[in-house]
Scaffold this active site. Structure first.
Site, short mmCIF file in Angstrom:
data_model
loop_
_atom_site.label_atom_id
_atom_site.label_comp_id
_atom_site.label_asym_id
_atom_site.label_seq_id
_atom_site.Cartn_x
_atom_site.Cartn_y
_atom_site.Cartn_z
N HIS A 31 -8.01 1.23 1.79
CA HIS A 31 -7.75 1.15 3.24
C HIS A 31 -8.51 2.25 3.99
O HIS A 31 -7.91 3.05 4.73
CB HIS A 31 -6.24 1.26 3.51
CG HIS A 31 -5.84 0.58 4.79
ND1 HIS A 31 -4.71 -0.19 4.92
CD2 HIS A 31 -6.41 0.58 6.03
CE1 HIS A 31 -4.59 -0.64 6.15
NE2 HIS A 31 -5.62 -0.19 6.86
N GLU A 48 0.84 -1.21 0.00
CA GLU A 48 0.00 0.00 0.00
C GLU A 48 0.87 1.24 0.00
O GLU A 48 1.83 1.30 0.77
CB GLU A 48 -0.93 -0.01 1.22
CG GLU A 48 -1.89 -1.18 1.23
CD GLU A 48 -2.67 -1.31 2.53
OE1 GLU A 48 -3.63 -2.11 2.56
OE2 GLU A 48 -2.33 -0.62 3.51
#
Length: 317
Positions: free
Chosen positions: A282, A263
């Site tokens: 997220h 990420e």
């Protein structure tokens, strides 16, 4: 007192107040901090606050004044806990602040996969309903949740809250947890039973050596044909290549993931562009109320530490 916040942009868009810190001493804020920038930025700090900034033995060793690390997170796998124990550095996380918000997004993903709201809206926006010969058009398959089985892997506070919501929908709930648990209306089973009997599998376990790539090709092969997978826990719990293969082949009907192995998402993410895979960036923890609760816990942790009554210390010997 010198306080360094290493990645404030991961916590606020300017919608949270940090006055509490300002009243404690000199505060240095950084939008984000790369690993090769950490050592220089924290070397004179008494307190470091971070979310995902890696704090390891190498970049902590020159921070001779460091007494306290506070996390804007529940997980602390980015912190070298052993080093902190050796040096007597207190490390405090923020447990249970996101229970309701993560359970909420879990069901947002489940409902999107089974009710296909975005797909039907797109159909209407394109004008297809205007051309329909009947009052209702339903070319995209839909599914009721009542009577279906939800399998929950990891039965902490988020897993338990997710089970409550599932029961309210009239679902059957199976759960697998490494330590013994009990909960009304929930059947605790072994992992293989959960995988083979669940229509939807939802991950709520922490990332650790035992859970990394827990959902791999072998685990997916044990799941029902046409089942769904939800991951709002941590990306590396799932083997993304195995999941991508199962989605492209139709072995699984769909997946909803709020977390990835890397990420932000990389260009070569195996799950990107698969129509049956919903990916959100997220965000399960990112609601304003949730972040306000998080900040309150972080500040309470610091206050308790300064008063000699440490709470939520994950670096206890």
């Amino acid at each position: 007192m010198r306080i360094t916040v290493t990645d404030i942009d991961t916590v606020t868009r300017g919608d949270l107040s940090f006055d509490f810190l300002e009243n404690l001493g000199e505060v240095e804020y950084y939008s984000v901090t790369a690993e090769n920038e950490v050592a220089e930025r924290i070397k004179d700090s008494d307190i470091v606050l971070c979310n995902k900034t890696p704090l390891n033995r190498n970049n902590l060793k020159d921070a001779k004044n460091l007494k306290y690390i506070g996390l804007f997170a529940t997980g602390y796998n980015n912190i070298d806990i052993e080093y902190c124990r050796e040096k007597g550095i207190t490390v405090c996380n923020a447990p249970s602040y996101s229970t309701d918000s993560v359970a909420q997004l879990t069901f947002a993903l489940i409902l999107e996969l089974t009710n296909r709201v975005c797909d039907y809206r797109s159909l209407v926006d394109k004008g297809d309903w205007k051309k329909s010969r009947t009052f209702s058009m339903f070319p995209i398959p839909l599914m009721e949740l009542k009577g279906k089985t939800l399998g929950i892997i990891g039965f902490g506070s988020i897993g338990a809250r997710t089970a409550e919501i599932a029961l309210a929908f009239g679902m059957k709930v199976l759960a697998f947890n490494r330590s013994p648990k009990s909960s009304q209306g929930v059947d605790f089973v072994d992992l293989d039973t959960l995988l083979s009997q669940s229509d939807i599998v939802s991950l709520h376990c922490p990332l650790n050596p035992q859970s990394e790539k827990l959902i791999d090709e072998k685990a997916i092969s044990k799941m029902k044909q046409g089942a769904y997978l939800i991951n709002t826990a941590r990306g590396p719990i799932v083997d993304e290549n195995a999941l991508a293969k199962a989605l492209r082949s139709g072995r699984l009907a769909g997946a909803g993931v709020d977390v990835l192995c890397t990420e932000p998402m990389t260009e070569d993410c195996p799950l990107y562009g698969i129509p049956s895979c919903i990916i959100t960036p997220h965000i399960a923890w990112a609601g304003l109320e949730t972040r306000e609760r998080l900040l309150g816990i972080v500040f309470d942790n610091i206050k308790a530490f300064l008063e000699g009554k440490t709470i939520n210390n994950v670096a206890k010997p």
